[in-house]
Scaffold this active site. Structure first.
Site, PDB file in Angstrom:
ATOM      1  N   VAL A 139       0.908  -1.370   0.070  1.00 59.74           N
ATOM      2  CA  VAL A 139       0.072   0.045   0.020  1.00 59.74           C
ATOM      3  C   VAL A 139       0.649   1.293   0.048  1.00 59.74           C
ATOM      4  O   VAL A 139       0.580   2.314  -0.842  1.00 59.74           O
ATOM      5  CB  VAL A 139      -0.905   0.038   1.265  1.00 59.74           C
ATOM      6  CG1 VAL A 139      -1.925   1.133   1.056  1.00 59.74           C
ATOM      7  CG2 VAL A 139      -1.956  -1.097   1.184  1.00 59.74           C
ATOM      8  N   LYS A 173      -6.871  -1.535   9.278  1.00 54.03           N
ATOM      9  CA  LYS A 173      -8.106  -1.706   9.768  1.00 54.03           C
ATOM     10  C   LYS A 173      -8.052  -2.333  11.263  1.00 54.03           C
ATOM     11  O   LYS A 173      -8.824  -1.887  12.140  1.00 54.03           O
ATOM     12  CB  LYS A 173      -8.991  -2.572   8.979  1.00 54.03           C
ATOM     13  CG  LYS A 173      -8.182  -4.035   8.708  1.00 54.03           C
ATOM     14  CD  LYS A 173      -9.108  -4.912   7.958  1.00 54.03           C
ATOM     15  CE  LYS A 173      -8.419  -6.129   7.232  1.00 54.03           C
ATOM     16  NZ  LYS A 173      -7.432  -5.859   6.253  1.00 54.03           N
ATOM     17  N   GLU A 185     -10.424   6.080   5.262  1.00 50.34           N
ATOM     18  CA  GLU A 185     -11.064   5.416   4.119  1.00 50.34           C
ATOM     19  C   GLU A 185     -10.653   4.098   3.558  1.00 50.34           C
ATOM     20  O   GLU A 185     -11.456   3.233   3.361  1.00 50.34           O
ATOM     21  CB  GLU A 185     -10.938   6.392   2.894  1.00 50.34           C
ATOM     22  CG  GLU A 185     -11.815   6.077   1.845  1.00 50.34           C
ATOM     23  CD  GLU A 185     -13.478   6.154   2.062  1.00 50.34           C
ATOM     24  OE1 GLU A 185     -13.873   7.186   2.224  1.00 50.34           O
ATOM     25  OE2 GLU A 185     -13.881   4.946   2.096  1.00 50.34           O
ATOM     26  N   VAL A 236     -11.683   0.065   5.078  1.00 50.67           N
ATOM     27  CA  VAL A 236     -12.562  -0.735   4.812  1.00 50.67           C
ATOM     28  C   VAL A 236     -13.036  -0.718   3.398  1.00 50.67           C
ATOM     29  O   VAL A 236     -13.282   0.565   2.887  1.00 50.67           O
ATOM     30  CB  VAL A 236     -14.069  -0.359   5.567  1.00 50.67           C
ATOM     31  CG1 VAL A 236     -15.179  -1.396   5.112  1.00 50.67           C
ATOM     32  CG2 VAL A 236     -13.767  -0.107   7.117  1.00 50.67           C
ATOM     33  N   GLY A 265     -11.037  -1.303   0.707  1.00 52.47           N
ATOM     34  CA  GLY A 265      -9.884  -0.616  -0.038  1.00 52.47           C
ATOM     35  C   GLY A 265     -10.266   0.424  -0.834  1.00 52.47           C
ATOM     36  O   GLY A 265     -10.274   1.481  -0.294  1.00 52.47           O
ATOM     37  N   ILE A 310     -12.946   1.373  -2.552  1.00 58.30           N
ATOM     38  CA  ILE A 310     -14.255   1.772  -2.301  1.00 58.30           C
ATOM     39  C   ILE A 310     -14.780   2.936  -1.393  1.00 58.30           C
ATOM     40  O   ILE A 310     -14.405   2.739  -0.363  1.00 58.30           O
ATOM     41  CB  ILE A 310     -15.482   0.745  -2.135  1.00 58.30           C
ATOM     42  CG1 ILE A 310     -14.988  -0.553  -2.894  1.00 58.30           C
ATOM     43  CG2 ILE A 310     -16.913   1.132  -2.087  1.00 58.30           C
ATOM     44  CD1 ILE A 310     -15.856  -1.652  -2.441  1.00 58.30           C
ATOM     45  N   GLY A 356      -2.534 -15.999  -5.618  1.00 63.74           N
ATOM     46  CA  GLY A 356      -2.130 -15.078  -4.712  1.00 63.74           C
ATOM     47  C   GLY A 356      -3.158 -14.379  -4.214  1.00 63.74           C
ATOM     48  O   GLY A 356      -3.130 -13.064  -3.671  1.00 63.74           O
ATOM     49  N   LYS A 368     -13.850  -5.171   9.719  1.00 65.59           N
ATOM     50  CA  LYS A 368     -14.544  -3.923   8.681  1.00 65.59           C
ATOM     51  C   LYS A 368     -15.878  -3.696   9.073  1.00 65.59           C
ATOM     52  O   LYS A 368     -16.100  -2.388   9.081  1.00 65.59           O
ATOM     53  CB  LYS A 368     -14.473  -4.471   7.377  1.00 65.59           C
ATOM     54  CG  LYS A 368     -12.945  -4.708   7.052  1.00 65.59           C
ATOM     55  CD  LYS A 368     -13.041  -5.188   5.610  1.00 65.59           C
ATOM     56  CE  LYS A 368     -11.329  -5.454   5.187  1.00 65.59           C
ATOM     57  NZ  LYS A 368     -11.253  -6.366   3.794  1.00 65.59           N
TER      58      LYS A 368
HETATM   59  N1  HSE Z   1      -7.693 -10.139   2.728  1.00 62.95           N
HETATM   60  C1  HSE Z   1      -8.477  -8.977   2.087  1.00 62.95           C
HETATM   61  C2  HSE Z   1      -9.701  -9.401   1.342  1.00 62.95           C
HETATM   62  C3  HSE Z   1      -7.801  -7.842   1.934  1.00 62.95           C
HETATM   63  O1  HSE Z   1      -9.669 -10.614   1.036  1.00 62.95           O
HETATM   64  O2  HSE Z   1     -10.471  -8.702   1.174  1.00 62.95           O
HETATM   65  C4  HSE Z   1      -8.348  -6.530   2.194  1.00 62.95           C
HETATM   66  O3  HSE Z   1      -8.467  -6.203   3.508  1.00 62.95           O
END
Ligand code: HSE
Length: 401
Positions: free
Chosen positions: A12, A100, A124, A127, A129, A131, A182, A200
């Site tokens: 990030v 988070k 922001e 929660v 990502g 959005i 992945g 979240k």
């Molecule tokens: N492991 C989380 C997901 C990543 O799969 O949504 C984002 O918090």
């Protein structure tokens, strides 16, 4: 010019660096000022990377530099992120984060520290990502009373459930494939057991209702027991199965939970596929609004952090107000929640089932020797008592109303 520092040059953090550089022109136009990354903190060195010019290894360089107005905390985890965030806020530097875990645990305290020091703590990206959901909740819906939030808040589990439904593959097979691609962590517990979605929805519930909803107090059920047979039954209803984070304010009572739900086609969340996330908010004046997009990923998450940086830059010397009191919100026991249940039992004796569960809607046979049906509405407590008495329940999934 507003000077920014980034704590952590991982996925990030490097994304934030990239967004700030790649979109510097549009940011400058919309903000009316320039954002400059003065420092990036990381323990590691990075060869042949543009970050080299601004890389530092000591957080004090950042915290003690009065020129730095905004800090992006993209380290993750509670420590040392908590300590660095608190010290930055105490120094009057706004902090924007994707973390988070830290927000869920210490959000109210850090918001208070920000207020006391005329700066902001914004999250922001913590929660959903990329959005926009926190800002809509605290700003666009500030005039509303939120009645419920239902979210597909975890991309890994939505990917697994989508694949199970579309390909008829079982949980373990799909999880393994997701790990190879992945999409799922090597240790997938936080995702598949619902803990990630739980953190979240705890943050969203706290913001919706203004008081602390702690992840530790939530009922959390993951997707590890969902089978392809469940999907076959759901298909008869034209429905699917989704992992929902949910909070509800109804008849003066508050509920919050994470669990798989049978979701019918009329629900706007029905169509959310693969790694995508979506959050459906129902409020008392405007009704339903929904927020959809990438719940994870480098640039999507980084973009949300940068949106917060811009907000902070517009409010230098002031606090962007977010109401989240430290006092705990009194959650009603899940026992009192009323809904229908999809149940599978290890008998085909319909008369006996009707005698135990009351009026039910039977589904067509999927597996020999068992029966699937939908109950009438009842409380969770009533359901649990009946299921215990029946003694032959294979599985139960809640129906989303
Ligand atoms: N492991 C989380 C997901 C990543 O799969 O949504 C984002 O918090």
């Amino acid at each position: 010019m507003v000077k920014v520092a980034i704590l952590g040059y991982g996925t990030v953090g490097s994304g934030v660096f990239e967004v700030l550089r790649s979109n510097s022109d549009v940011i400058q136009t919309k903000l009316g000022d320039e954002l400059e990354v003065k420092y990036v903190l990381d323990l590691r060195d990075f060869e042949n990377d543009p970050v080299t010019d601004v890389l530092v290894h000591d957080v004090n360089v950042i915290l003690e530099d009065p020129e730095v107005a905004i800090v992006c905390e993209t380290m993750g985890g509670v420590n040392p992120a908590y300590d660095f965030t608190k010290r930055a806020l105490e120094a009057g530097k706004s902090v924007c984060t994707s973390n988070k875990e830290l927000v869920e645990k210490h959000g109210p305290e850090l918001l208070k520290v920000a207020k006391a020091n005329n700066c902001s703590y914004l999250f922001e990206a913590s929660v959903g990502g990329g959005i926009p959901i926190i800002r809509p909740l605290v700003t666009s819906l500030a005039q509303e009373k939120v009645q419920s939030i239902t979210g597909i808040l975890n991309g890994t589990t939505n990917y697994i459930l989508t694949k199970m439904e579309k390909e008829g593959a079982d949980f373990d097979t799909v999880l393994k494939r997701a790990q190879e691609k992945g999409y799922a962590e090597r240790n997938p517990e936080a995702d598949v057991c619902g803990y990630d979605a739980g953190r979240k929805i705890a943050i969203l519930s706290s913001l919706a209702f203004g008081k602390k909803v702690a992840f530790d107090d939530l009922y959390t059920e993951g997707i590890t027991n969902i089978t392809t047979t469940d999907f076959k039954y759901a298909k008869q209803l034209g429905a699917t199965i989704k992992l929902f984070g949910k909070c509800v304010h109804k008849d003066g009572k508050y509920y919050a939970m994470v669990a798989p739900f049978v979701v019918e086609q009329e629900n706007p969340l029905f169509a959310v596929q693969g790694v995508f996330n979506a959050i459906l908010v129902n409020s008392n004046m405007g009704g339903d609004t929904m927020y959809y997009g990438k719940g994870a990923g480098k640039l999507a998450t980084a973009s949300a952090v940068v949106a917060d940086v811009i907000d902070c830059a517009k409010h230098i010397g002031k606090t962007v107000r977010i109401v989240w009191e430290d006092e705990k919100l009194e959650l009603s026991s899940l026992d009192n929640a009323v809904r229908k249940f999809f149940v599978r039992v290890s008998t085909t004796d319909k008369a006996q089932i009707a005698q135990t569960f009351g009026k039910v809607s039977f589904l067509d046979e999927v597996v020999e020797g068992e029966c699937g049906f939908i109950t009438e509405e009842m409380t969770e407590k009533e359901y649990q008592e009946i299921a215990k008495k029946a003694g032959n329940v294979i599985s139960m999934i809640r129906m989303d109303a």
